[in-house]
Design a protein around this motif. Structure first.
Motif, mmCIF file in Angstrom:
data_model
loop_
_atom_site.group_PDB
_atom_site.id
_atom_site.type_symbol
_atom_site.label_atom_id
_atom_site.label_comp_id
_atom_site.label_asym_id
_atom_site.label_seq_id
_atom_site.Cartn_x
_atom_site.Cartn_y
_atom_site.Cartn_z
ATOM 1 N N ASN A 151 -20.411 50.139 -17.050
ATOM 2 C CA ASN A 151 -21.222 49.638 -18.157
ATOM 3 C C ASN A 151 -21.682 50.788 -19.055
ATOM 4 O O ASN A 151 -21.662 50.679 -20.286
ATOM 5 C CB ASN A 151 -22.430 48.872 -17.597
ATOM 6 C CG ASN A 151 -23.259 48.236 -18.682
ATOM 7 O OD1 ASN A 151 -22.918 47.194 -19.223
ATOM 8 N ND2 ASN A 151 -24.386 48.871 -19.020
ATOM 9 N N LYS A 154 -18.700 52.128 -21.105
ATOM 10 C CA LYS A 154 -18.283 51.212 -22.163
ATOM 11 C C LYS A 154 -19.253 51.200 -23.325
ATOM 12 O O LYS A 154 -18.850 51.112 -24.493
ATOM 13 C CB LYS A 154 -18.160 49.793 -21.600
ATOM 14 C CG LYS A 154 -16.933 49.550 -20.748
ATOM 15 C CD LYS A 154 -16.916 48.119 -20.253
ATOM 16 C CE LYS A 154 -15.678 47.852 -19.385
ATOM 17 N NZ LYS A 154 -15.682 46.459 -18.870
ATOM 18 N N HIS A 155 -20.543 51.289 -23.042
ATOM 19 C CA HIS A 155 -21.546 51.086 -24.085
ATOM 20 C C HIS A 155 -22.390 52.328 -24.340
ATOM 21 O O HIS A 155 -23.343 52.254 -25.125
ATOM 22 C CB HIS A 155 -22.489 49.932 -23.700
ATOM 23 C CG HIS A 155 -21.776 48.674 -23.334
ATOM 24 N ND1 HIS A 155 -21.143 47.876 -24.264
ATOM 25 C CD2 HIS A 155 -21.566 48.082 -22.118
ATOM 26 C CE1 HIS A 155 -20.601 46.832 -23.657
ATOM 27 N NE2 HIS A 155 -20.840 46.930 -22.347
ATOM 28 N N ASP A 188 -27.412 56.738 -20.198
ATOM 29 C CA ASP A 188 -26.420 57.023 -21.246
ATOM 30 C C ASP A 188 -27.146 57.249 -22.565
ATOM 31 O O ASP A 188 -28.377 57.139 -22.658
ATOM 32 C CB ASP A 188 -25.416 55.872 -21.357
ATOM 33 C CG ASP A 188 -26.071 54.549 -21.739
ATOM 34 O OD1 ASP A 188 -26.672 54.474 -22.832
ATOM 35 O OD2 ASP A 188 -25.993 53.590 -20.936
ATOM 36 N N GLY A 208 -26.127 55.660 -25.541
ATOM 37 C CA GLY A 208 -25.587 54.660 -26.451
ATOM 38 C C GLY A 208 -26.665 53.936 -27.235
ATOM 39 O O GLY A 208 -27.775 54.443 -27.451
ATOM 40 N N GLN A 209 -26.356 52.708 -27.641
ATOM 41 C CA GLN A 209 -27.284 51.926 -28.444
ATOM 42 C C GLN A 209 -28.430 51.352 -27.610
ATOM 43 O O GLN A 209 -29.465 50.967 -28.155
ATOM 44 C CB GLN A 209 -26.526 50.779 -29.126
ATOM 45 C CG GLN A 209 -25.495 51.250 -30.148
ATOM 46 C CD GLN A 209 -24.776 50.106 -30.821
ATOM 47 O OE1 GLN A 209 -24.953 48.945 -30.440
ATOM 48 N NE2 GLN A 209 -23.972 50.426 -31.823
ATOM 49 N N ILE A 234 -30.360 48.640 -24.884
ATOM 50 C CA ILE A 234 -30.563 47.188 -24.854
ATOM 51 C C ILE A 234 -31.982 46.895 -25.311
ATOM 52 O O ILE A 234 -32.931 47.533 -24.839
ATOM 53 C CB ILE A 234 -30.341 46.629 -23.434
ATOM 54 C CG1 ILE A 234 -28.897 46.875 -22.977
ATOM 55 C CG2 ILE A 234 -30.658 45.132 -23.370
ATOM 56 C CD1 ILE A 234 -28.618 46.427 -21.563
ATOM 57 N N ARG A 251 -23.871 38.132 -21.830
ATOM 58 C CA ARG A 251 -23.303 39.216 -22.635
ATOM 59 C C ARG A 251 -23.988 39.199 -23.988
ATOM 60 O O ARG A 251 -24.095 38.153 -24.648
ATOM 61 C CB ARG A 251 -21.793 39.062 -22.804
ATOM 62 C CG ARG A 251 -21.031 38.983 -21.485
ATOM 63 C CD ARG A 251 -19.530 38.924 -21.724
ATOM 64 N NE ARG A 251 -19.029 40.193 -22.252
ATOM 65 C CZ ARG A 251 -17.834 40.349 -22.800
ATOM 66 N NH1 ARG A 251 -17.036 39.306 -22.934
ATOM 67 N NH2 ARG A 251 -17.438 41.520 -23.244
ATOM 68 N N GLU A 300 -23.265 42.166 -29.330
ATOM 69 C CA GLU A 300 -22.418 43.308 -29.659
ATOM 70 C C GLU A 300 -21.393 43.604 -28.575
ATOM 71 O O GLU A 300 -20.480 44.407 -28.767
ATOM 72 C CB GLU A 300 -23.268 44.557 -29.908
ATOM 73 C CG GLU A 300 -24.133 44.971 -28.721
ATOM 74 C CD GLU A 300 -25.493 44.306 -28.743
ATOM 75 O OE1 GLU A 300 -26.378 44.767 -28.012
ATOM 76 O OE2 GLU A 300 -25.665 43.305 -29.491
ATOM 77 N N SER A 301 -21.529 42.969 -27.384
ATOM 78 C CA SER A 301 -20.600 43.226 -26.279
ATOM 79 C C SER A 301 -19.484 42.199 -26.191
ATOM 80 O O SER A 301 -18.539 42.382 -25.429
ATOM 81 C CB SER A 301 -21.367 43.236 -24.953
ATOM 82 O OG SER A 301 -22.389 44.215 -24.982
ATOM 83 N N ARG A 305 -15.808 43.139 -26.640
ATOM 84 C CA ARG A 305 -15.168 44.025 -25.666
ATOM 85 C C ARG A 305 -14.813 43.227 -24.415
ATOM 86 O O ARG A 305 -15.443 42.214 -24.116
ATOM 87 C CB ARG A 305 -16.106 45.169 -25.301
ATOM 88 C CG ARG A 305 -16.507 46.015 -26.514
ATOM 89 C CD ARG A 305 -17.455 47.114 -26.117
ATOM 90 N NE ARG A 305 -17.878 47.890 -27.276
ATOM 91 C CZ ARG A 305 -18.700 48.925 -27.212
ATOM 92 N NH1 ARG A 305 -19.194 49.308 -26.045
ATOM 93 N NH2 ARG A 305 -19.030 49.583 -28.313
#
Length: 466
Positions: A366, A369-370, A397, A399-400, A402, A416, A419-420, A423
């Motif tokens: 996860n 991926k994000h 991470d 990333g953006q 949650i 989901r 934005e996911s 993918r």
């Protein structure tokens, strides 16, 4: 009025039988205690009688010593006329009665010195009935024999009074015990009937019903609270099952539709071996996605059911994280991400190695991926450390992240975010990780990493669980 059937149900209740058992034990204990009291009272009366007779013998012996036979006869005659329970008899050396208030005693009693209990009748009584007396025979100088005794009616009356009291008290205890048994059994039967009625409604399908709790804190309340908690849990599971079923029906519709469309497209357009091969490869790819989804659902079900607890052993969380990180390093490199592990020494927990490895793999998958930065390149970090009596695993991470309002929701099945959805994925990765953490009596929390997402997992150490 109670019917015979209702009374029979009441008499067959465990509470009434228990009350009867306790009543029998208490009654036996009361009989033994009161019987011992009767025996002690009889001993006391007997001791007092013996002391009285001995004292009287001593007085009369002294009178005989001071005044001879004449003085003794006068004293015995005077004492024999008094209205009391003492008995006197003075005889000649030949056994002929000289003075006294005894009419008849068994032959030979006056000839034997010492104490005994004998039947007698008074000289001044017209009643033929004979009573019992405690007597002592003393042989005086000159061969005269002196008998002093005391009627045992007092001892008998004391025993009779105590016995009547015992029987009356025992009868009262039995009556009160039976009434108490009826009362207790009726209350217990009322509670059980209420529980039974509620249980039948629950079995009929009304899962909103709950057993009555009176607030008394007794064993029925504890049973009701435990059963209600179980029913609450069953209700949650039923709701989750319905939700999962709906989610499965909804989320698997798309891949199944794609699978059908590929097959129909192959029938329409494929005219040679190459075309059939491309179509079959697409169908296999879709089938593998469905298989992975069902495998994830199966793992979640096994974790939530606790079916693998018997296979748990002591595992080193740091060593397991090292293996998983090494496995995902090539994946991270392909995504232009740096994968970093920080672990200081062994961190042992009691757990299932395969499931914990799968949970960490899902968290890393996860994050990879994000977790990439918008401009490309970033870092995913994995930290394993001891924190008090818990082992802490952190996957972070850049990333953006949650949104805070969605962090608990993404731990549910098939969830989901918008934005996911572009993918690949099934929305089961974080749900599986959360189920595995709960299986290990741990906690999982999604935090803001500013920027990015920080997933914190706390699991009790081996020392904390033993």
């Amino acid at each position: 009025m109670w019917s015979v059937k209702a009374l029979g149900r009441l008499l067959r209740t465990t509470a009434f039988k228990l009350a009867l058992g306790l009543l029998a034990v208490f009654a036996l204990a009361a009989v033994l205690a009161l019987g011992y009291g009767v025996w002690q009272a009889s001993r006391l009366v007997q001791s007092q009688i013996a002391e009285t007779v001995d004292a009287e013998i001593a007085v009369l012996r002294e009178q005989y010593r001071l005044g001879g036979l004449r003085q003794l006869v006068v004293v015995v005659e005077d004492r024999a006329k008094q209205a009391n329970s003492l008995l006197y008899l003075l005889t000649s050396p030949m056994g002929e009665p000289l003075i006294g208030n005894i009419g008849a005693i068994p032959p030979g009693v006056i000839n034997q010195a010492g104490v005994s209990e004998v039947p007698y009748s008074r000289a001044d009584s017209d009643i033929v009935a004979r009573d019992d007396a405690y007597v002592r025979v003393e042989v005086l100088s000159g061969g005269f024999r002196l008998l002093v005794g005391r009627d045992l009616g007092e001892r008998r009356r004391v025993a009779e009074v105590i016995t009547r009291s015992v029987l009356s008290a025992l009868a009262l205890v039995v009556i009160v015990g039976l009434l108490g048994g009826f009362f207790v059994a009726r209350r217990v039967l009322y509670r059980l009937d209420a529980m039974t009625a509620t249980s039948r409604r629950i079995m009929a399908g009304d899962l909103t019903k709950r057993l009555m709790v009176t607030g008394a804190g007794d064993e029925f309340d504890r049973l009701a609270l435990a059963t209600n908690a179980m029913l609450d849990r069953i209700g949650i599971l039923m709701s989750e099952l319905k939700e999962v079923s709906d989610n499965i029906a909804h989320d698997l519709r798309t891949p199944l539709t794609r699978l059908r469309n590929r097959a129909e497209e192959a029938l329409r357009t494929a005219h040679d071996e190459a075309g059939w091969r491309v179509a079959l490869e697409g169908i296999i790819e879709e089938s593998e996605g469905l298989t992975r989804t069902f495998e994830a659902l199966l793992l979640i079900a096994r974790a939530e059911a606790g079916a693998v607890r018997d296979h748990m052993t002591t595992i080193d969380l740091a060593a397991m994280a090292t293996d998983v990180v090494e496995l995902y390093e090539p994946v991270a490199e392909e995504a232009d991400l740096e994968l970093k592990l920080e672990a200081s020494g062994p961190v042992e927990i009691h757990g299932h190695r395969e499931l914990m490895g799968q949970a960490l793999a899902n968290l890393l998958d996860n994050a990879i991926k994000h977790g990439g930065a918008a401009g490309g390149g970033s870092m995913v970090s994995v930290t394993v450390e001891r924190l008090g009596d818990k082992a802490r695993l952190v996957v972070a991470d850049r990333g953006q992240g949650i949104p805070e309002e969605d962090r608990m929701r993404v731990l549910e099945r098939f969830v989901r975010l918008e934005e996911s959805k572009s993918r690949p994925g099934s929305g089961l990765g974080l749900s599986l990780a959360a189920a595995v953490v709960r299986l290990h009596d741990g906690d999982i929390e999604l935090q803001d990493n500013a920027p990015g997402l920080r997933i914190v997992v706390d699991i009790p150490l081996v020392q904390a669980k033993t």
